[in-house]
Scaffold this motif. Structure first.
Motif, PDB file in Angstrom:
ATOM      1  N   TRP A 106     -34.228 -19.987  -6.762  1.00  0.00           N
ATOM      2  CA  TRP A 106     -35.268 -20.158  -5.739  1.00  0.00           C
ATOM      3  C   TRP A 106     -35.282 -18.992  -4.762  1.00  0.00           C
ATOM      4  O   TRP A 106     -36.349 -18.553  -4.310  1.00  0.00           O
ATOM      5  CB  TRP A 106     -35.059 -21.481  -5.012  1.00  0.00           C
ATOM      6  CG  TRP A 106     -35.287 -22.660  -5.890  1.00  0.00           C
ATOM      7  CD1 TRP A 106     -34.334 -23.443  -6.493  1.00  0.00           C
ATOM      8  CD2 TRP A 106     -36.545 -23.178  -6.311  1.00  0.00           C
ATOM      9  NE1 TRP A 106     -34.927 -24.415  -7.247  1.00  0.00           N
ATOM     10  CE2 TRP A 106     -36.283 -24.283  -7.162  1.00  0.00           C
ATOM     11  CE3 TRP A 106     -37.870 -22.822  -6.057  1.00  0.00           C
ATOM     12  CZ2 TRP A 106     -37.303 -25.030  -7.753  1.00  0.00           C
ATOM     13  CZ3 TRP A 106     -38.885 -23.570  -6.642  1.00  0.00           C
ATOM     14  CH2 TRP A 106     -38.597 -24.647  -7.474  1.00  0.00           C
ATOM     15  N   LEU A 109     -37.206 -16.344  -6.406  1.00  0.00           N
ATOM     16  CA  LEU A 109     -38.656 -16.502  -6.285  1.00  0.00           C
ATOM     17  C   LEU A 109     -39.165 -15.939  -4.964  1.00  0.00           C
ATOM     18  O   LEU A 109     -40.198 -15.259  -4.911  1.00  0.00           O
ATOM     19  CB  LEU A 109     -39.041 -17.974  -6.410  1.00  0.00           C
ATOM     20  CG  LEU A 109     -38.906 -18.635  -7.785  1.00  0.00           C
ATOM     21  CD1 LEU A 109     -39.346 -20.086  -7.714  1.00  0.00           C
ATOM     22  CD2 LEU A 109     -39.731 -17.887  -8.825  1.00  0.00           C
ATOM     23  N   PRO A 193     -40.136 -25.343 -13.004  1.00  0.00           N
ATOM     24  CA  PRO A 193     -40.692 -25.474 -11.646  1.00  0.00           C
ATOM     25  C   PRO A 193     -41.705 -24.385 -11.304  1.00  0.00           C
ATOM     26  O   PRO A 193     -42.606 -24.619 -10.489  1.00  0.00           O
ATOM     27  CB  PRO A 193     -39.447 -25.365 -10.758  1.00  0.00           C
ATOM     28  CG  PRO A 193     -38.328 -25.859 -11.608  1.00  0.00           C
ATOM     29  CD  PRO A 193     -38.654 -25.406 -13.000  1.00  0.00           C
ATOM     30  N   LEU A 194     -41.584 -23.216 -11.908  1.00  0.00           N
ATOM     31  CA  LEU A 194     -42.538 -22.145 -11.622  1.00  0.00           C
ATOM     32  C   LEU A 194     -43.951 -22.539 -12.044  1.00  0.00           C
ATOM     33  O   LEU A 194     -44.927 -22.143 -11.403  1.00  0.00           O
ATOM     34  CB  LEU A 194     -42.104 -20.856 -12.328  1.00  0.00           C
ATOM     35  CG  LEU A 194     -42.881 -19.585 -11.966  1.00  0.00           C
ATOM     36  CD1 LEU A 194     -42.802 -19.304 -10.466  1.00  0.00           C
ATOM     37  CD2 LEU A 194     -42.344 -18.387 -12.746  1.00  0.00           C
ATOM     38  N   TYR A 196     -45.146 -25.617 -11.932  1.00  0.00           N
ATOM     39  CA  TYR A 196     -45.627 -26.548 -10.914  1.00  0.00           C
ATOM     40  C   TYR A 196     -46.026 -25.802  -9.634  1.00  0.00           C
ATOM     41  O   TYR A 196     -46.990 -26.191  -8.958  1.00  0.00           O
ATOM     42  CB  TYR A 196     -44.555 -27.597 -10.610  1.00  0.00           C
ATOM     43  CG  TYR A 196     -44.062 -28.314 -11.846  1.00  0.00           C
ATOM     44  CD1 TYR A 196     -44.939 -28.674 -12.862  1.00  0.00           C
ATOM     45  CD2 TYR A 196     -42.714 -28.608 -12.024  1.00  0.00           C
ATOM     46  CE1 TYR A 196     -44.500 -29.322 -14.001  1.00  0.00           C
ATOM     47  CE2 TYR A 196     -42.258 -29.266 -13.163  1.00  0.00           C
ATOM     48  CZ  TYR A 196     -43.151 -29.615 -14.156  1.00  0.00           C
ATOM     49  OH  TYR A 196     -42.715 -30.241 -15.282  1.00  0.00           O
ATOM     50  N   VAL A 197     -45.297 -24.743  -9.315  1.00  0.00           N
ATOM     51  CA  VAL A 197     -45.708 -23.885  -8.203  1.00  0.00           C
ATOM     52  C   VAL A 197     -47.064 -23.256  -8.509  1.00  0.00           C
ATOM     53  O   VAL A 197     -47.941 -23.156  -7.628  1.00  0.00           O
ATOM     54  CB  VAL A 197     -44.651 -22.792  -7.941  1.00  0.00           C
ATOM     55  CG1 VAL A 197     -45.154 -21.781  -6.907  1.00  0.00           C
ATOM     56  CG2 VAL A 197     -43.338 -23.411  -7.474  1.00  0.00           C
ATOM     57  N   LEU A 198     -47.247 -22.876  -9.761  1.00  0.00           N
ATOM     58  CA  LEU A 198     -48.514 -22.272 -10.181  1.00  0.00           C
ATOM     59  C   LEU A 198     -49.676 -23.246  -9.987  1.00  0.00           C
ATOM     60  O   LEU A 198     -50.748 -22.851  -9.494  1.00  0.00           O
ATOM     61  CB  LEU A 198     -48.421 -21.847 -11.644  1.00  0.00           C
ATOM     62  CG  LEU A 198     -49.687 -21.266 -12.272  1.00  0.00           C
ATOM     63  CD1 LEU A 198     -50.094 -19.978 -11.564  1.00  0.00           C
ATOM     64  CD2 LEU A 198     -49.479 -21.011 -13.754  1.00  0.00           C
ATOM     65  N   TYR A 199     -49.487 -24.507 -10.364  1.00  0.00           N
ATOM     66  CA  TYR A 199     -50.553 -25.491 -10.173  1.00  0.00           C
ATOM     67  C   TYR A 199     -50.962 -25.563  -8.706  1.00  0.00           C
ATOM     68  O   TYR A 199     -52.164 -25.595  -8.385  1.00  0.00           O
ATOM     69  CB  TYR A 199     -50.077 -26.887 -10.614  1.00  0.00           C
ATOM     70  CG  TYR A 199     -49.756 -27.019 -12.082  1.00  0.00           C
ATOM     71  CD1 TYR A 199     -50.259 -26.121 -13.021  1.00  0.00           C
ATOM     72  CD2 TYR A 199     -48.924 -28.042 -12.538  1.00  0.00           C
ATOM     73  CE1 TYR A 199     -49.957 -26.249 -14.365  1.00  0.00           C
ATOM     74  CE2 TYR A 199     -48.623 -28.178 -13.884  1.00  0.00           C
ATOM     75  CZ  TYR A 199     -49.128 -27.284 -14.795  1.00  0.00           C
ATOM     76  OH  TYR A 199     -48.821 -27.410 -16.120  1.00  0.00           O
ATOM     77  N   ALA A 200     -49.972 -25.590  -7.818  1.00  0.00           N
ATOM     78  CA  ALA A 200     -50.258 -25.688  -6.384  1.00  0.00           C
ATOM     79  C   ALA A 200     -50.973 -24.440  -5.869  1.00  0.00           C
ATOM     80  O   ALA A 200     -51.928 -24.530  -5.086  1.00  0.00           O
ATOM     81  CB  ALA A 200     -48.965 -25.914  -5.608  1.00  0.00           C
ATOM     82  N   VAL A 201     -50.529 -23.271  -6.338  1.00  0.00           N
ATOM     83  CA  VAL A 201     -51.139 -22.015  -5.878  1.00  0.00           C
ATOM     84  C   VAL A 201     -52.591 -21.920  -6.329  1.00  0.00           C
ATOM     85  O   VAL A 201     -53.474 -21.526  -5.559  1.00  0.00           O
ATOM     86  CB  VAL A 201     -50.325 -20.810  -6.389  1.00  0.00           C
ATOM     87  CG1 VAL A 201     -51.065 -19.503  -6.103  1.00  0.00           C
ATOM     88  CG2 VAL A 201     -48.955 -20.778  -5.725  1.00  0.00           C
ATOM     89  N   LEU A 252     -44.736 -13.404  -7.516  1.00  0.00           N
ATOM     90  CA  LEU A 252     -44.189 -14.650  -8.069  1.00  0.00           C
ATOM     91  C   LEU A 252     -44.306 -14.670  -9.582  1.00  0.00           C
ATOM     92  O   LEU A 252     -43.424 -15.170 -10.290  1.00  0.00           O
ATOM     93  CB  LEU A 252     -44.915 -15.859  -7.475  1.00  0.00           C
ATOM     94  CG  LEU A 252     -44.535 -16.295  -6.054  1.00  0.00           C
ATOM     95  CD1 LEU A 252     -45.446 -17.419  -5.582  1.00  0.00           C
ATOM     96  CD2 LEU A 252     -43.082 -16.731  -6.005  1.00  0.00           C
ATOM     97  N   TYR A 256     -41.265 -14.777 -13.531  1.00  0.00           N
ATOM     98  CA  TYR A 256     -41.250 -15.419 -14.853  1.00  0.00           C
ATOM     99  C   TYR A 256     -40.427 -14.617 -15.854  1.00  0.00           C
ATOM    100  O   TYR A 256     -39.671 -15.183 -16.649  1.00  0.00           O
ATOM    101  CB  TYR A 256     -42.683 -15.578 -15.362  1.00  0.00           C
ATOM    102  CG  TYR A 256     -42.767 -15.872 -16.841  1.00  0.00           C
ATOM    103  CD1 TYR A 256     -42.608 -17.162 -17.320  1.00  0.00           C
ATOM    104  CD2 TYR A 256     -42.992 -14.847 -17.759  1.00  0.00           C
ATOM    105  CE1 TYR A 256     -42.667 -17.434 -18.683  1.00  0.00           C
ATOM    106  CE2 TYR A 256     -43.059 -15.104 -19.120  1.00  0.00           C
ATOM    107  CZ  TYR A 256     -42.899 -16.400 -19.575  1.00  0.00           C
ATOM    108  OH  TYR A 256     -42.955 -16.650 -20.933  1.00  0.00           O
TER     109      TYR A 256
END
Length: 352
Positions: A106, A109, A193-194, A196-201, A252, A256
């Motif tokens: 984290w 990231l 988790p990356l 899921y971060v992508l979905y939010a972004v 970010l 990956y």
């Protein structure tokens, strides 16, 4: 399927020659029909697991989506971001080193986002403050980052690989309940988790760009900076803030490569993903949702060529890698709708 694809192509060409608007359903129906027929033929003697194919496509599209979102934000503000490749690469480097030193992916990231923003800051300094051609600055930054990371890899990371280039990988974390949904769950909700971060972004960028005062100002300085300046919007300040955010998002995506794909940094490991992200920006018509879908198409094509090679399909793998670029050319040519960048994209603003 062949007849349907030919009919849709003929209709798209007719509308283009008659200067008529291309409806959105034509490329969608064409893509579904063509892909259905192609997969049926390519896998005639083998089996393709749809969940693995689409889940792998989502994973491979992670850096492309992050890079495309960074490109969309920058160009919506009037700054051509050719340096996406450099932001991804420096983000991968910073993520590997920081995660290795701290023992936390984290923290890697966060470092990747800071590294991407740093490249964007240099881009803004020359392109916005000193009015240097934005394309030239972006190309130079890409070359600079490649040289810098190659030097650091050879002189620093290789001799101290155990302490500086051995990060902990981000593992897949299934989301309870959602991950158990048939078909959709394994594809979208059993990822790292990356993702899921992508979905939010993606959701935040799409909402902010079209539903907030900030988004209105960003689009204003990208379309007509003089008018925006007239109503009191600080054009260059807005551009600076937007490209810094865009650089952090692209950075970010670089994480990956060194925290998800493999555990560690290697020279030029992004492999031109930043330029593919630029193609996704154009194909997506400078819209965050469309650019995301375009990046997913590129990820799908990349994963499909690997799957077809594994099952011994007669289709050359080079053909599948070439296909998204052909689609992008057709998009720019107008066969799947007119593709127009923001009016002030790439134009430096000199305050009177």
């Amino acid at each position: 399927m062949v007849v349907l694809c030919l009919a849709l192509t003929a209709e798209a060409v007719r509308r283009m020659l008659a200067h008529l608007r291309q409806p959105g359903w034509i490329p969608i129906v064409f893509a579904i029909a063509w892909m259905t027929g192609f997969l049926s033929w390519a896998a005639a003697d083998g089996r393709i697991r749809l969940v693995s194919l689409l889940g792998g496509a989502v994973a491979l599209a992670i850096p492309l989506v992050f890079g495309a979102l960074g490109g969309v934000l920058g160009e919506r503000a009037g700054v051509v971001n050719i340096a996406i490749e450099g932001q991804l690469l420096l983000g991968a480097f910073a993520a590997a080193v920081t995660a290795s030193m701290t023992g936390s992916p984290w923290a890697g990231l966060v470092a990747a986002a800071v590294a991407g923003a740093l490249v964007a800051l240099v881009l803004g300094l020359f392109a916005i403050t000193y009015f240097v051609d934005q394309v030239i600055v972006g190309v130079v930054l890409n070359v600079l980052v490649v040289g810098l990371t190659n030097f650091m890899f050879r002189q620093v990371l290789t001799p101290h690989a155990d302490s500086l280039n051995s990060p902990e990988r981000l593992r897949a974390v299934p989301i309870p309940i959602l991950g158990d949904i048939p078909l959709v769950g394994p594809i979208l909700f059993r990822q790292t988790p990356l993702v899921y971060v992508l979905y939010a972004v993606v959701a935040l960028v799409a909402f902010a760009l079209y539903r907030t005062r900030w988004g209105l100002r960003v689009r204003a300085v990208g379309e007509h900076p003089k008018a925006a300046d007239t109503v009191g919007i600080k054009v260059n300040r807005t551009r600076y803030r937007t490209i810094l955010l865009a650089g952090a998002i692209a950075g970010l995506g670089g994480a990956y490569f060194s925290l998800v794909s493999v555990a560690g940094f290697n020279r030029e490991m992004t492999g031109g993903a930043g330029f593919i992200a630029l193609a996704a920006v154009i194909f997506g018509k400078w819209d965050p949702i469309r650019a995301t879908l375009a990046a997913l198409l590129f990820g799908f094509a990349t994963n499909l060529q690997g799957v077809l090679s594994a099952i011994g399909s007669p289709v050359p793998s080079q053909f599948m890698l070439m296909l998204p670029y052909l689609v992008t050319i057709f998009a720019v040519a107008g066969l799947v709708g007119r593709s127009r960048p923001p009016a002030a994209d790439g134009v430096a603003y000199r305050q009177q």
